[in-house]
Write a protein that holds these residues in place. Structure first.
Motif, PDB file in Angstrom:
ATOM      1  N   UNK A 458       0.848  -1.191   0.000  1.00 46.04           N
ATOM      2  CA  UNK A 458       0.000   0.000   0.000  1.00 46.04           C
ATOM      3  C   UNK A 458       0.883   1.239   0.000  1.00 46.04           C
ATOM      4  N   UNK A 459       0.361   2.296  -0.590  1.00 46.09           N
ATOM      5  CA  UNK A 459       1.095   3.559  -0.643  1.00 46.09           C
ATOM      6  C   UNK A 459       0.899   4.385   0.623  1.00 46.09           C
ATOM      7  N   UNK A 460      -0.223   4.167   1.307  1.00 44.42           N
ATOM      8  CA  UNK A 460      -0.533   4.949   2.500  1.00 44.42           C
ATOM      9  C   UNK A 460      -1.031   4.056   3.610  1.00 44.42           C
ATOM     10  N   UNK A 461      -1.002   4.589   4.823  1.00 48.88           N
ATOM     11  CA  UNK A 461      -1.522   3.853   5.973  1.00 48.88           C
ATOM     12  C   UNK A 461      -3.021   3.611   5.832  1.00 48.88           C
ATOM     13  N   UNK A 462      -3.724   4.584   5.272  1.00 41.85           N
ATOM     14  CA  UNK A 462      -5.169   4.426   5.085  1.00 41.85           C
ATOM     15  C   UNK A 462      -5.472   3.249   4.164  1.00 41.85           C
ATOM     16  N   UNK A 463      -4.779   3.179   3.031  1.00 40.84           N
ATOM     17  CA  UNK A 463      -5.014   2.068   2.102  1.00 40.84           C
ATOM     18  C   UNK A 463      -4.676   0.730   2.761  1.00 40.84           C
ATOM     19  N   UNK A 464      -3.566   0.701   3.487  1.00 37.66           N
ATOM     20  CA  UNK A 464      -3.147  -0.526   4.181  1.00 37.66           C
ATOM     21  C   UNK A 464      -4.239  -1.006   5.128  1.00 37.66           C
ATOM     22  N   UNK A 465      -4.806  -0.110   5.899  1.00 35.34           N
ATOM     23  CA  UNK A 465      -5.831  -0.484   6.863  1.00 35.34           C
ATOM     24  C   UNK A 465      -7.117  -0.901   6.168  1.00 35.34           C
ATOM     25  N   UNK A 466      -7.528  -0.152   5.149  1.00 38.37           N
ATOM     26  CA  UNK A 466      -8.774  -0.494   4.448  1.00 38.37           C
ATOM     27  C   UNK A 466      -8.684  -1.879   3.806  1.00 38.37           C
ATOM     28  N   UNK A 566     -21.706  -7.083   1.305  1.00 37.10           N
ATOM     29  CA  UNK A 566     -21.928  -8.515   1.144  1.00 37.10           C
ATOM     30  C   UNK A 566     -22.256  -9.137   2.494  1.00 37.10           C
ATOM     31  N   UNK A 567     -22.741 -10.370   2.443  1.00 39.00           N
ATOM     32  CA  UNK A 567     -23.049 -11.126   3.655  1.00 39.00           C
ATOM     33  C   UNK A 567     -21.868 -12.032   4.003  1.00 39.00           C
ATOM     34  N   UNK A 568     -21.536 -12.065   5.294  1.00 39.30           N
ATOM     35  CA  UNK A 568     -20.492 -12.943   5.811  1.00 39.30           C
ATOM     36  C   UNK A 568     -21.140 -13.879   6.817  1.00 39.30           C
ATOM     37  N   UNK A 569     -21.425 -15.102   6.381  1.00 39.03           N
ATOM     38  CA  UNK A 569     -22.114 -16.036   7.248  1.00 39.03           C
ATOM     39  C   UNK A 569     -23.589 -15.708   7.362  1.00 39.03           C
ATOM     40  N   UNK A 570     -24.221 -16.335   8.343  1.00 41.63           N
ATOM     41  CA  UNK A 570     -25.675 -16.241   8.479  1.00 41.63           C
ATOM     42  C   UNK A 570     -26.156 -14.859   8.869  1.00 41.63           C
ATOM     43  N   UNK A 571     -25.359 -14.128   9.664  1.00 43.75           N
ATOM     44  CA  UNK A 571     -25.912 -12.943  10.313  1.00 43.75           C
ATOM     45  C   UNK A 571     -25.245 -11.615   9.971  1.00 43.75           C
ATOM     46  N   UNK A 572     -24.090 -11.609   9.339  1.00 43.83           N
ATOM     47  CA  UNK A 572     -23.315 -10.376   9.228  1.00 43.83           C
ATOM     48  C   UNK A 572     -23.399  -9.745   7.836  1.00 43.83           C
ATOM     49  N   UNK A 573     -23.605  -8.446   7.814  1.00 45.98           N
ATOM     50  CA  UNK A 573     -23.549  -7.643   6.594  1.00 45.98           C
ATOM     51  C   UNK A 573     -22.301  -6.769   6.676  1.00 45.98           C
ATOM     52  N   UNK A 574     -21.395  -6.922   5.710  1.00 46.48           N
ATOM     53  CA  UNK A 574     -20.123  -6.200   5.706  1.00 46.48           C
ATOM     54  C   UNK A 574     -20.187  -5.106   4.643  1.00 46.48           C
ATOM     55  N   UNK A 575     -19.834  -3.887   5.021  1.00 43.33           N
ATOM     56  CA  UNK A 575     -19.910  -2.737   4.116  1.00 43.33           C
ATOM     57  C   UNK A 575     -18.578  -1.995   4.127  1.00 43.33           C
ATOM     58  N   UNK A 576     -17.580  -2.478   3.378  1.00 43.33           N
ATOM     59  CA  UNK A 576     -16.237  -1.882   3.446  1.00 43.33           C
ATOM     60  C   UNK A 576     -16.189  -0.482   2.843  1.00 43.33           C
ATOM     61  N   UNK A 577     -15.202   0.284   3.283  1.00 46.18           N
ATOM     62  CA  UNK A 577     -14.866   1.557   2.659  1.00 46.18           C
ATOM     63  C   UNK A 577     -13.529   1.409   1.954  1.00 46.18           C
ATOM     64  N   UNK A 578     -13.356   2.197   0.897  1.00 47.50           N
ATOM     65  CA  UNK A 578     -12.136   2.157   0.116  1.00 47.50           C
ATOM     66  C   UNK A 578     -11.350   3.443   0.343  1.00 47.50           C
ATOM     67  N   UNK A 579     -10.077   3.422  -0.041  1.00 51.98           N
ATOM     68  CA  UNK A 579      -9.194   4.562   0.197  1.00 51.98           C
ATOM     69  C   UNK A 579      -9.810   5.858  -0.326  1.00 51.98           C
ATOM     70  N   UNK A 580      -9.828   6.858   0.521  1.00 44.08           N
ATOM     71  CA  UNK A 580     -10.376   8.156   0.149  1.00 44.08           C
ATOM     72  C   UNK A 580     -11.816   8.361   0.544  1.00 44.08           C
ATOM     73  N   UNK A 581     -12.523   7.272   0.868  1.00 44.04           N
ATOM     74  CA  UNK A 581     -13.916   7.397   1.285  1.00 44.04           C
ATOM     75  C   UNK A 581     -13.999   7.754   2.760  1.00 44.04           C
ATOM     76  N   UNK A 582     -14.908   8.653   3.089  1.00 41.10           N
ATOM     77  CA  UNK A 582     -15.179   8.975   4.494  1.00 41.10           C
ATOM     78  C   UNK A 582     -16.600   8.609   4.885  1.00 41.10           C
TER      79      UNK A 582
END
Length: 714
Positions: A458-466, A566-582
């Protein structure tokens, strides 16, 4: 006489299409809700035969269903040695699947050639897993069992004899003129003299996918350690450097379950010898043993192309193709002789000293890297067939090698196809678009494969974490540092957040393991698109924002491709953010949803806008969600070790959950050495919630220690 000849010629012209194109498909229900159709003379070698697929016994327990399509509307034609297949589409249908796509989720209207290849940034069917299976939003699935390149017209062609023709418009005067008129069929061209086709009933789309996965034996069941954290080290690391890497993880308190060695562990690579380089690894057996004492397994990179300097070169030479790859000979792995020579070498040199698995590279493409289609193979199978199944073959027979040694494995591969759901391998590639990674993760659930959005650099810490956030909510939590030598703590400013994420991944081990068990026994994809979630796009409320009060969430969920949650297993909805998104929007399906971290109500069947900050990936739990967790640990529990668990309940609903248990490392579960314990949460007459868990079964594994409860809405 002349008129008689003319009449006969006309009759013959009328009969030829019927003779050529009107062959019937013979249907047979082979399992409840699964029908096999045959027409013409299908190829003797196909995807299911390559994978040696055996249907899961669970198929016989499925509910009976009616055939989900109009059989008379499914047509097969044979012309010039090729099979043409046509299946009906209704106007309100959407299609999903056709392999591991990286750009699109909605497949209706697309034209593809399903062709095993390295992904080239275009969803044209050339991909790592060109699975000829699709599922309809109306709740059925279709699979064409062919190891050939298949041309697909997924609702794009319009026949002049269509019973549902599109409206004819004048572009000169009609503002609604469409460049792509409505099409009422899926059409496929298979370069074979017959077809084998499977139709899967629902009633829901996810049920059709479950039946498809169970036809291949059910999804894979990884060892517990495979669901922990993994780091792939620089390609030229020595044994001492690998040990130092593992020690650094331990000293800094970062979880680590297996390390991947890249090409430099071998004496030569591209092509490969499959033999240890003793200048870097002077004592391979001692090295693997020392790493195991540290709680870290070893995974080896390789590809199947044999170097002239390999000890197996001469014995395997008669069982190889006419062309080389990187100057290495190509074993014809459809032949038992070639498989035995190659995997006997793997077993002797690697598995017998404790190596836990493989990263099998370069079995996908591009055309300029793999053997050409003019290549021939000693089995007599075509280059095309070998290419379409090579990923299946390396997975199947390496997996069987571990099974013989009663060791579960979990590894990486560059190509797969239908029939491979039960193989414990996760697909990866050279693309590095974070957004594309998530689209592929969603599509993997439609294709019967697994995919990892790995972290490399990754070029930045933010990208690495995301990027790190998404791998911790995927089939394999991996940093691939073969080139960059990066480590979880490379960016000190986000190292605490990275550590917390890795610990969360480990704490959720009981949940991940149970969800993969459902994949194995029920066929339910552990990671899947929102379109498979009950209540998605149904009776949804409008978004609670002052700026967009007229938005229709139902239309957004149904018509727009939702590629960023997306759904992760029976109960979880995952909504990731990408670099630059707040901030971002999240479409919540019908019902109440709660924040994973706080238990606070997030919304009720609506579109919400969130601004979560950098530290956490947004994850939401459906009402009644039960998430079993264990204490943070540096390594997955070893076989037989007891682990305390905390069972979290979210929301207001009474609910239940099946918690899976086995030894986590061997194949004893295939002989019945496993258990499902029922977790229940019920509201008492006084209004308080109370949890219970069924006791261990006599003679069954029991690795659960003390159980505590946490009700996240109290």
């Amino acid at each position: 006489m002349r008129r008689l000849k003319q009449a006969f010629s006309i009759l013959l012209l009328l009969l030829i299409p019927a003779l050529l194109f009107g062959q019937n498909i013979t249907w047979k229900e082979i399992h409840p809700g699964v029908w096999k159709g045959t027409a013409g003379k299908p190829d003797a070698y196909d995807l299911l035969k390559a994978a040696e697929s055996v249907a899961s016994p669970a198929m016989e327990k499925l509910s009976r269903q009616e055939f989900p399509l109009d059989k008379s509307a499914i047509s097969f034609q044979l012309n010039n040695g090729k099979s043409y297949l046509r299946l009906p589409l209704q106007r309100n249908e959407q299609l999903y699947g056709f392999g591991l796509n990286f750009q699109t989720i909605h497949q209706r209207g697309r034209i593809m050639q399903l062709h095993t290849d390295h992904y080239g940034k275009s969803d044209n069917g050339r991909t790592h897993a060109p699975v000829p299976f699709y599922v309809s939003s109306l709740g059925y699935g279709v699979f064409v069992n062919s190891a050939k390149y298949i041309d697909v017209y997924a609702g794009s062609g319009v026949r002049k004899d269509s019973k549902n023709p599109p409206k004819i418009m004048d572009r000169n005067t009609d503002k609604n003129w469409e460049a792509h008129p409505y099409s009422d069929a899926v059409e496929m061209l298979i370069p074979a003299e017959g077809i084998e086709i499977y139709v899967f009933a629902g009633p829901k789309p996810v049920n059709a996918i479950e039946r498809f996965n169970l036809l291949s034996g059910g999804g894979c069941l990884p060892p517990r350690w495979g669901l922990g954290f993994t780091q792939r080290v620089h390609r030229l690391y020595t044994a001492d450097q690998v040990k130092q890497e593992a020690k650094a993880f331990e000293d800094k308190g970062f979880p680590l379950d297996f390390i991947g060695l890249e090409p430099g562990w071998q004496t030569k690579s591209y092509p490969c010898t499959f033999e240890w380089d003793h200048s870097r690894f002077p004592d391979p057996a001692g090295f693997v043993k020392d790493m195991d004492k540290m709680g870290v397994k070893i995974n080896l990179w390789t590809n199947p192309y044999v170097s002239p300097d390999a000890s197996i070169y001469k014995p395997i030479l008669p069982y190889t193709g006419t062309h080389t790859v990187w100057n290495g000979i190509v074993p014809d792995l459809s032949m038992p002789q070639a498989r035995k020579i190659l995997f006997d070498q793997f077993e002797k040199e690697h598995v017998k000293i404790g190596v836990s698995g493989y990263k099998i590279d370069e079995v996908d493409g591009f055309d300029s890297y793999l053997w050409p289609d003019v290549a021939t193979f000693p089995s007599g199978r075509s280059s095309e067939q070998i290419r379409q199944t090579y990923g299946l073959l390396v997975q199947k027979h390496s997996f069987e090698m571990f099974r013989r040694n009663n060791m579960r494995t979990y590894g990486l591969v560059r190509a797969s196809n239908a029939g491979g759901a039960s193989f414990p391998y996760v697909i990866y590639n050279d693309n590095y678009s974070h957004e594309d990674f998530i689209t592929a993760l969603i599509n993997s659930g439609f294709a019967g494969v697994l995919w990892t959005p790995e972290v490399r650099a990754s070029k930045t810490a933010e990208e690495w974490l995301r990027r790190f956030q998404t791998v911790c909510f995927s089939p394999m939590a991996m940093i691939n540092a073969w080139s960059s030598s990066m480590q979880p703590w490379t960016f000190p400013e986000v190292a605490p957040q990275i550590k917390a994420l890795a610990e969360l991944r480990m704490r959720m081990m009981p949940y991940w393991y149970s969800e993969f068990a459902k994949y194995h026994y029920n066929g339910t994809p552990p990671f899947r698109g929102m379109n498979l979630e009950e209540g998605f796009g149904v009776n949804m409320k409008k978004e609670k924002t002052a700026t967009n009060l007229e938005e229709n969430p139902y239309e957004e969920a149904v018509t727009r491709e939702v590629k960023d949650q997306y759904m992760a297993g029976e109960y979880l909805l995952v909504a990731p953010l990408f670099t630059g998104q707040t901030s971002r929007k999240v479409i919540l399906p019908k019902g109440k949803w709660y924040d994973l971290y706080t238990g606070k109500l997030a919304g009720d069947g609506e579109v919400i806008t969130i601004s979560p900050g950098l530290d956490q990936i947004p994850v939401f739990v459906k009402d009644g969600g039960i998430i079993p967790m264990m204490p943070p640990a540096l390594h997955a529990p070893r076989s037989g070790a007891k682990t305390d668990i905390e069972i979290r309940h979210y929301g207001e609903k009474n609910s239940s959950y099946k918690l899976y248990d086995d030894d986590g490392e061997t194949f004893a579960y295939e002989k019945g050495a496993f258990s499902w314990r029922t977790v229940q949460v019920e509201r008492q007459p006084g209004g308080q919630l109370k949890g219970s868990i069924s006791g261990p079964e006599n003679g069954k594994p029991n690795t659960i220690g003390n159980v505590t409860w946490r009700f996240m809405t109290e």
